[in-house]
Design a protein around this motif. Structure first.
Motif, mmCIF file in Angstrom:
data_model
loop_
_atom_site.group_PDB
_atom_site.id
_atom_site.type_symbol
_atom_site.label_atom_id
_atom_site.label_comp_id
_atom_site.label_asym_id
_atom_site.label_seq_id
_atom_site.Cartn_x
_atom_site.Cartn_y
_atom_site.Cartn_z
ATOM 1 N N ASP A 180 13.203 131.714 59.274
ATOM 2 C CA ASP A 180 12.918 130.962 58.053
ATOM 3 C C ASP A 180 13.953 129.886 57.763
ATOM 4 O O ASP A 180 13.619 128.799 57.283
ATOM 5 N N VAL A 181 15.225 130.186 58.043
ATOM 6 C CA VAL A 181 16.283 129.229 57.748
ATOM 7 C C VAL A 181 16.162 127.977 58.612
ATOM 8 O O VAL A 181 16.711 126.927 58.295
ATOM 9 N N ALA A 182 15.407 128.089 59.704
ATOM 10 C CA ALA A 182 15.206 126.948 60.610
ATOM 11 C C ALA A 182 13.888 126.218 60.342
ATOM 12 O O ALA A 182 13.492 125.364 61.123
ATOM 13 N N GLY A 183 13.211 126.558 59.256
ATOM 14 C CA GLY A 183 12.027 125.804 58.861
ATOM 15 C C GLY A 183 10.712 126.495 59.125
ATOM 16 O O GLY A 183 10.645 127.549 59.764
ATOM 17 N N PRO A 184 9.643 125.892 58.609
ATOM 18 C CA PRO A 184 8.306 126.498 58.699
ATOM 19 C C PRO A 184 7.745 126.470 60.106
ATOM 20 O O PRO A 184 8.229 125.699 60.941
ATOM 21 N N PRO A 185 6.706 127.328 60.335
ATOM 22 C CA PRO A 185 6.140 128.292 59.403
ATOM 23 C C PRO A 185 7.087 129.472 59.202
ATOM 24 O O PRO A 185 7.677 129.974 60.156
ATOM 25 N N MET A 186 7.226 129.891 57.958
ATOM 26 C CA MET A 186 8.177 130.950 57.632
ATOM 27 C C MET A 186 7.498 132.303 57.738
ATOM 28 O O MET A 186 7.056 132.888 56.749
ATOM 29 N N LEU A 187 7.431 132.784 58.981
ATOM 30 C CA LEU A 187 6.725 134.013 59.305
ATOM 31 C C LEU A 187 7.615 134.890 60.183
ATOM 32 O O LEU A 187 8.329 134.379 61.051
#
Length: 482
Positions: A327-334
């Protein structure tokens, strides 16, 4: 000192972090993982897993209250004990949390307990956590390390994300909830406003509606679950509204007035009119933002964008030896994106041959509301925007024998193919258990399967999966059971 020097240190033990640590250990790298609060991160403790436990309770309650339609009789109306429902959810989380500790020990991964900060490339300091050490049911594992300075050739940031807060409507833990409070209510509100209809918002809306709560969902976009194919979204909306949810699209909560034990949401519609909605509580589910603060990223000159660390296809930041995943590296936040991203990152570091960047177009998305929604690849609209000529197949649940037998005959499977090549561009589903079906199309896309292979694949009968093949057949005018 030898015991503070590693090949790899991973900051954060969520799904991305702990899976990356395990893969690093498998590859022979001396590995440590730093955690400030609880092993398993948000997903295991406050997200993916405990919410599914709540939704399972809601599903059973829904079935029980419709037992008559299955020829069954229950004396009186089935009710939910909120304390026991929450306790079961927390118990599921605690069980898995303990499992992560076991995996760390099994794979000889050192756990460093505390809050990490980058001191220089290849070096971190770990101080006392600003968060509570762990939840009461999550005891600190024995033998973990703590405060001090640690070094590693490679440092991977996997600190995840937290709920986004809108100015003036910040969560307060009492009247305005995030998923933290929504997951462990000490009472069941009679009415609720849910702000945002992404996966988090719509799942909680679905859960609380099953619990008998009067729920209103407010979404600023034109449809619920904005990332989904509009046709699928429309079917889901109709089903949710049939269950009693109130849904307002192209609307936003512009203001929240707080009472002593209730809120009044000022909802502004696209025509500029304001509707006041009174409710016991409001859930803010307007997305998440990366946890990039207080890590020392600015001091090292790490490039960030819109609250996330900027990386290449292998997790590398612009600072040598420093990486980011999840998540800290960007979407998609899965969670599953974080896990796969972490494996790619560590295998590239270890020099594994054949590692290639992740194709974000092949990451499935799942929403566990009732009915479920799942998808992978391009929507019909996105495919056309790219200038593709497409063939589109659709198959309804009401024509499938297994769905009818289950009493779950509301839903649809939609497939999108490139008209010229037969490439499967996307698959979109709404209905019972579609979150378990979607992986079939994900595998097909990864294998670069065309419609021909799918048509020649034998699906078992009677199953919900048969609808997947029928949808493919429909795209080519060959549907058999409709």
């Amino acid at each position: 000192m030898a015991d503070t020097n590693y090949d790899v240190i991973i900051i954060g033990s969520g799904p991305g972090g702990y899976v990356t640590a395990i893969r690093a250990s498998q590859l022979g790298l001396k590995t440590a993982i730093v955690e400030r609060e609880h092993l398993g991160g948000i997903c295991l403790n406050w997200g993916c897993i405990p919410t599914k436990a709540l939704l399972r309770s809601a599903e059973i309650l829904d079935h029980a209250n419709h037992a008559k339609s299955f020829g069954l009789k229950l004396e009186g109306k089935m009710t939910a004990d909120v304390k026991d429902v929450v306790a079961r959810s927390r118990g599921v989380s605690a069980r898995l949390n303990g499992g992560i500790g076991y995996l760390m020990k099994k794979n000889k991964i050192d756990v460093i307990w505390g809050e990490a900060k980058l001191k220089s490339p290849g070096e971190i300091t770990v101080g006392k956590s600003s968060k509570p050490a762990v939840q009461p049911q999550h005891p600190v594992p024995k033998g973990v390390k703590g405060e001090g300075t640690y070094t590693a050739k490679h440092i991977i940031v996997a600190t995840g994300a937290r709920p986004r807060a809108l100015p003036g409507i910040e969560p307060d833990g009492k009247l305005i909830w995030t998923y933290f409070e929504a997951m462990k209510p000490d009472f069941m509100p009679k009415s609720l406003v849910v702000m945002g209809s992404g996966a988090i918002g719509i799942e909680f809306a679905s859960f609380y509606r099953s619990m008998g709560v009067d729920v209103t969902v407010v979404e600023v976009m034109t449809q619920v679950m904005p990332v989904e194919d509009p046709e699928i979204s429309a079917i889901a909306r109709k089903a949710l509204e049939k269950r009693g949810l109130k849904i307002l699209t192209e609307a936003k909560v512009s203001k929240v007035e707080k009472g002593s034990n209730s809120i009044t949401a000022h909802v502004e519609t696209k025509d500029g009119k304001v509707q006041k909605i009174e409710a016991d509580r409001l859930i803010s589910a307007v997305g998440v933002v990366g946890n990039i603060e207080n890590l020392g990223l600015e001091d090292l000159g790490v490039k960030t964008d819109r609250g996330c660390v900027v990386i290449d296809g292998y997790g590398k930041t612009n600072v040598p030896g420093l990486y980011a995943i999840g998540d800290v590296a960007g979407p998609p936040m899965l969670a599953h994106k974080a896990e796969h991203e972490g494996v790619i990152c560590i295998e590239k570091i270890a020099g594994v041959e054949g590692v290639h960047p992740m194709d974000k177009g092949k990451i499935p998305g799942c929403t566990y509301c009732n009915p479920q929604v799942a998808s992978v690849g391009l929507t019909e609209a996105k495919a056309k925007e790219q200038g593709r000529e497409v063939r589109v197949g659709r198959y309804s649940f009401n024509a499938n024998g297994k769905a009818i037998a289950l009493g779950e005959d509301n839903g649809m499977i939609k497939t999108i193919f490139d008209k010229k090549t037969g490439e499967l561009l996307g698959a979109h589903m709404v209905g019972a258990e579609v979150t378990e079906l979607i992986q079939g199309f994900v595998v097909a896309m990864n294998l670069e399967t065309t419609e021909e292979e799918l048509m020649h694949t034998i699906f078992p009968h009677p199953t919900l999966s048969e609808m997947m093949k029928e949808s493919v057949l429909d795209a080519y005018g060959r549907v058999l059971n409709a």
